[in-house]
Design a protein around this motif. Structure first.
Motif, PDB file in Angstrom:
ATOM      1  N   ASP A 169     -24.284 -22.170 -13.632  1.00  0.00           N
ATOM      2  CA  ASP A 169     -25.631 -22.605 -13.240  1.00  0.00           C
ATOM      3  C   ASP A 169     -25.645 -23.403 -11.935  1.00  0.00           C
ATOM      4  O   ASP A 169     -26.691 -23.942 -11.547  1.00  0.00           O
ATOM      5  CB  ASP A 169     -26.265 -23.459 -14.345  1.00  0.00           C
ATOM      6  N   THR A 170     -24.487 -23.505 -11.315  1.00  0.00           N
ATOM      7  CA  THR A 170     -24.448 -24.199 -10.016  1.00  0.00           C
ATOM      8  C   THR A 170     -23.585 -23.402  -9.034  1.00  0.00           C
ATOM      9  O   THR A 170     -22.800 -22.550  -9.447  1.00  0.00           O
ATOM     10  CB  THR A 170     -23.818 -25.609 -10.136  1.00  0.00           C
ATOM     11  N   MET A 171     -23.783 -23.688  -7.778  1.00  0.00           N
ATOM     12  CA  MET A 171     -22.939 -23.121  -6.722  1.00  0.00           C
ATOM     13  C   MET A 171     -22.238 -24.256  -6.012  1.00  0.00           C
ATOM     14  O   MET A 171     -22.802 -25.355  -5.920  1.00  0.00           O
ATOM     15  CB  MET A 171     -23.809 -22.461  -5.644  1.00  0.00           C
ATOM     16  N   ILE A 172     -21.096 -23.968  -5.459  1.00  0.00           N
ATOM     17  CA  ILE A 172     -20.488 -24.936  -4.546  1.00  0.00           C
ATOM     18  C   ILE A 172     -21.096 -24.674  -3.167  1.00  0.00           C
ATOM     19  O   ILE A 172     -21.297 -23.525  -2.778  1.00  0.00           O
ATOM     20  CB  ILE A 172     -18.966 -24.738  -4.481  1.00  0.00           C
ATOM     21  N   ALA A 173     -21.405 -25.740  -2.450  1.00  0.00           N
ATOM     22  CA  ALA A 173     -21.887 -25.588  -1.072  1.00  0.00           C
ATOM     23  C   ALA A 173     -21.108 -26.572  -0.213  1.00  0.00           C
ATOM     24  O   ALA A 173     -21.008 -27.758  -0.549  1.00  0.00           O
ATOM     25  CB  ALA A 173     -23.377 -25.875  -0.991  1.00  0.00           C
ATOM     26  N   LEU A 174     -20.521 -26.074   0.853  1.00  0.00           N
ATOM     27  CA  LEU A 174     -19.737 -26.959   1.725  1.00  0.00           C
ATOM     28  C   LEU A 174     -19.842 -26.480   3.161  1.00  0.00           C
ATOM     29  O   LEU A 174     -20.245 -25.334   3.406  1.00  0.00           O
ATOM     30  CB  LEU A 174     -18.268 -27.015   1.265  1.00  0.00           C
ATOM     31  N   ALA A 212     -12.878 -29.104  16.093  1.00  0.00           N
ATOM     32  CA  ALA A 212     -12.613 -30.389  16.772  1.00  0.00           C
ATOM     33  C   ALA A 212     -13.905 -31.207  16.789  1.00  0.00           C
ATOM     34  O   ALA A 212     -14.948 -30.741  17.252  1.00  0.00           O
ATOM     35  CB  ALA A 212     -12.129 -30.131  18.193  1.00  0.00           C
ATOM     36  N   GLY A 213     -13.826 -32.396  16.245  1.00  0.00           N
ATOM     37  CA  GLY A 213     -14.992 -33.291  16.231  1.00  0.00           C
ATOM     38  C   GLY A 213     -15.999 -32.954  15.135  1.00  0.00           C
ATOM     39  O   GLY A 213     -17.039 -33.599  15.023  1.00  0.00           O
ATOM     40  N   ALA A 214     -15.694 -31.916  14.312  1.00  0.00           N
ATOM     41  CA  ALA A 214     -16.637 -31.533  13.248  1.00  0.00           C
ATOM     42  C   ALA A 214     -16.446 -32.432  12.022  1.00  0.00           C
ATOM     43  O   ALA A 214     -15.350 -32.905  11.757  1.00  0.00           O
ATOM     44  CB  ALA A 214     -16.419 -30.078  12.857  1.00  0.00           C
ATOM     45  N   THR A 215     -17.546 -32.666  11.286  1.00  0.00           N
ATOM     46  CA  THR A 215     -17.467 -33.481  10.066  1.00  0.00           C
ATOM     47  C   THR A 215     -17.664 -32.582   8.863  1.00  0.00           C
ATOM     48  O   THR A 215     -18.618 -31.805   8.812  1.00  0.00           O
ATOM     49  CB  THR A 215     -18.625 -34.514  10.034  1.00  0.00           C
ATOM     50  N   PHE A 216     -16.780 -32.719   7.883  1.00  0.00           N
ATOM     51  CA  PHE A 216     -16.857 -31.874   6.683  1.00  0.00           C
ATOM     52  C   PHE A 216     -17.873 -32.428   5.695  1.00  0.00           C
ATOM     53  O   PHE A 216     -18.028 -33.639   5.567  1.00  0.00           O
ATOM     54  CB  PHE A 216     -15.472 -31.810   6.021  1.00  0.00           C
ATOM     55  N   TYR A 217     -18.590 -31.544   4.983  1.00  0.00           N
ATOM     56  CA  TYR A 217     -19.449 -31.989   3.883  1.00  0.00           C
ATOM     57  C   TYR A 217     -19.340 -31.026   2.705  1.00  0.00           C
ATOM     58  O   TYR A 217     -18.980 -29.862   2.872  1.00  0.00           O
ATOM     59  CB  TYR A 217     -20.913 -32.128   4.314  1.00  0.00           C
ATOM     60  N   GLY A 218     -19.651 -31.512   1.527  1.00  0.00           N
ATOM     61  CA  GLY A 218     -19.628 -30.655   0.339  1.00  0.00           C
ATOM     62  C   GLY A 218     -20.585 -31.202  -0.704  1.00  0.00           C
ATOM     63  O   GLY A 218     -20.797 -32.419  -0.778  1.00  0.00           O
ATOM     64  N   HIS A 219     -21.175 -30.341  -1.490  1.00  0.00           N
ATOM     65  CA  HIS A 219     -22.111 -30.791  -2.515  1.00  0.00           C
ATOM     66  C   HIS A 219     -22.272 -29.669  -3.539  1.00  0.00           C
ATOM     67  O   HIS A 219     -21.629 -28.628  -3.418  1.00  0.00           O
ATOM     68  CB  HIS A 219     -23.468 -31.150  -1.886  1.00  0.00           C
ATOM     69  N   VAL A 220     -23.147 -29.912  -4.510  1.00  0.00           N
ATOM     70  CA  VAL A 220     -23.419 -28.916  -5.544  1.00  0.00           C
ATOM     71  C   VAL A 220     -24.846 -28.424  -5.340  1.00  0.00           C
ATOM     72  O   VAL A 220     -25.731 -29.202  -4.989  1.00  0.00           O
ATOM     73  CB  VAL A 220     -23.328 -29.572  -6.940  1.00  0.00           C
ATOM     74  N   LEU A 221     -25.044 -27.142  -5.570  1.00  0.00           N
ATOM     75  CA  LEU A 221     -26.375 -26.563  -5.414  1.00  0.00           C
ATOM     76  C   LEU A 221     -26.757 -25.930  -6.756  1.00  0.00           C
ATOM     77  O   LEU A 221     -26.058 -25.036  -7.225  1.00  0.00           O
ATOM     78  CB  LEU A 221     -26.288 -25.496  -4.319  1.00  0.00           C
ATOM     79  N   PRO A 222     -27.853 -26.388  -7.399  1.00  0.00           N
ATOM     80  CA  PRO A 222     -28.265 -25.714  -8.625  1.00  0.00           C
ATOM     81  C   PRO A 222     -28.526 -24.236  -8.333  1.00  0.00           C
ATOM     82  O   PRO A 222     -29.063 -23.891  -7.282  1.00  0.00           O
ATOM     83  CB  PRO A 222     -29.577 -26.415  -9.013  1.00  0.00           C
TER      84      PRO A 222
END
Ligand SMILES: Cc1cc2nc3c(=O)[nH]c(=O)nc-3n(C[C@H](O)[C@H](O)[C@H](O)COP(=O)(O)OP(=O)(O)OC[C@H]3O[C@@H](n4cnc5c(N)ncnc54)[C@H](O)[C@@H]3O)c2cc1C
Length: 377
Positions: A159-164, A226-236
């Motif tokens: 019921d969720t997706m990974i989003a990064l 280079a210089g990029a910032t990583f992010y990650g979260h959950v998506l219903p």
């Protein structure tokens, strides 16, 4: 009802707080971060800003995007003009604008984490890092990472997706969307003020594998880390059965936005549904009719999203005429202006999924109609 606690101050919570405070209720909004750069594309559809004009008519910096390219590795990219543009915000700035509106309406904002809530008399005792408070009602707007067990939707596996993704210090004017054969998800590159947001969402693969897919794509596009910032979260991304069982309300509480699972399982659009569900929920709270919430959600948009969860499997996973569905879609875009118009309306949110079959029947002829029918119904 005297006092309402809004738990979470993203778009759903901020708009719920604004509406309840405007109606004269005593509202406290609790968020552990208040305005922050939530991992998100930040894209708002025409459907969202035409229905809620304050989402576009404001001084908050935004990008207005009128072109997108859809691609797969085998077909290359096809351009789609967005006749009804997408607007893109930084989430820090969008959240800040919405929280300011809530505060101006009279809601009290507190930066603190909600640790737990428990029944007290006819209402709730809300325990936060800063102490305890008694309230009569809770609006649950804690997003997809809701840790409160008593309230909001509990996710089943699937019921969720990974989003990064990465915020990349680069510039482009259009959106890129890349699809893969047999993969339920996609890569996006969104232009934002001062940087790009390049991300991937998907089901059925580990975060590591998604990240590898994204980095390979970025390397091919010449987007440097280079210089990029990583992010990650959950998506219903509710599966079909969950649309009937997701916990959206109960005694003296109602859930809005991601905390109720209200995200389009095909596109990942959640900002509109956060604001829309807050609008519906607060209308019912003020009318004292919260028992009708699920029925109202169904007639307003969750019947449509339930169908989307079935279509998502077909669109992303199935193959058709020796190719994947996204490959066939891109070939169609190149050959059929009528098909492009339908896609434009899907992107704008002015074409829903429930009426799609009838629209395809009306708008397309011969083989196009047959093939599109197979793809979208
Ligand atoms: C990578 C990614 C890309 C996306 N891109 C798009 C897009 O382009 N367009 C779109 O429409 N949607 C997009 N979405 C979906 C969108 O981000 C969400 O649907 C939307 O943010 C939901 O709003 P919300 O207010 O329900 O939840 P959120 O925005 O998640 O807000 C929840 C708030 O609750 C607070 N909170 C949580 N728990 C507690 C606690 N215990 N105590 C205090 N505070 C708490 C958090 O700090 C947060 O501020 C994307 C999502 C992801 C993950």
């Amino acid at each position: 009802m005297k006092r309402v606690a809004v738990l979470g101050g993203g778009p759903a919570g901020a708009y719920a707080a604004e509406k309840l405070a405007t109606a004269g209720l005593d509202v406290v909004l609790l968020d552990e971060k208040l305005a922050w750069e939530k991992p998100c594309g930040g894209g708002l559809t025409y459907k969202a800003y035409s229905q809620y004009p304050f989402l576009i008519d404001n001084d908050t910096p935004k990008r207005i995007v009128t072109q997108t390219y859809l691609s797969t590795a085998s077909t290359g990219a096809a351009k789609l003009a967005l006749t009804k543009p997408l607007i893109i915000y930084s989430r820090m700035e969008l959240n800040q604008m919405l929280l300011r509106r809530a505060e101006a309406a009279g809601a009290q904002l507190e930066k603190t984490r909600v640790l737990e809530i428990g029944r007290k008399g006819h209402g709730w005792s809300v325990k936060t890092r800063a102490g305890k408070m008694d309230v009569d009602y809770c609006v649950v707007a804690t997003g997809a990472r809701n840790t409160l067990r008593e309230v909001g939707t509990q996710w089943a596996s699937g019921d969720t997706m990974i989003a990064l993704g990465y915020f990349v210090p680069s510039e482009q004017a259009h959106i890129d969307l890349e699809f893969f054969a047999g993969f339920e998800g996609y890569i996006w590159v969104f232009p934002r003020n001062g940087h790009l947001s390049a991300g991937i969402c998907g089901k059925g693969e580990s975060a590591q594998s998604l990240r590898a897919r994204l980095e390979l794509y970025m390397a091919k596009k010449g987007l440097s880390l280079a210089g990029a910032t990583f992010y990650g979260h959950v998506l219903p991304s509710l599966q079909k059965p969950a649309w009937k069982t997701n916990r959206v309300s109960g005694d003296k509480w109602i859930a809005v936005g991601d905390a109720a699972g209200l995200v389009d399982p095909i596109t990942g659009e959640g900002l509109y549904y956060a604001v829309r569900s807050a609008d519906i929920a607060t209308g019912l709270i003020l009318a004292g009719q919260t028992v009708d919430y699920r029925a109202r959600l169904r007639s307003d948009f969750t019947d449509d999203l339930e169908l989307a969860s079935r279509l998502a499997k077909r669109l992303f996973r199935e193959s058709f005429l020796c190719g994947s569905v996204p490959e066939r879609m891109i070939q169609f875009m190149r050959r059929s202006p009528a098909f492009c118009e339908i896609l434009q309306d899907l992107f704008a949110g002015t074409q829903n999924y429930l009426d799609l079959k009838a629209r395809l029947k009306r708008s397309l002829r011969g083989t196009f109609q047959e093939v599109a029918f197979h793809l979208f119904s």
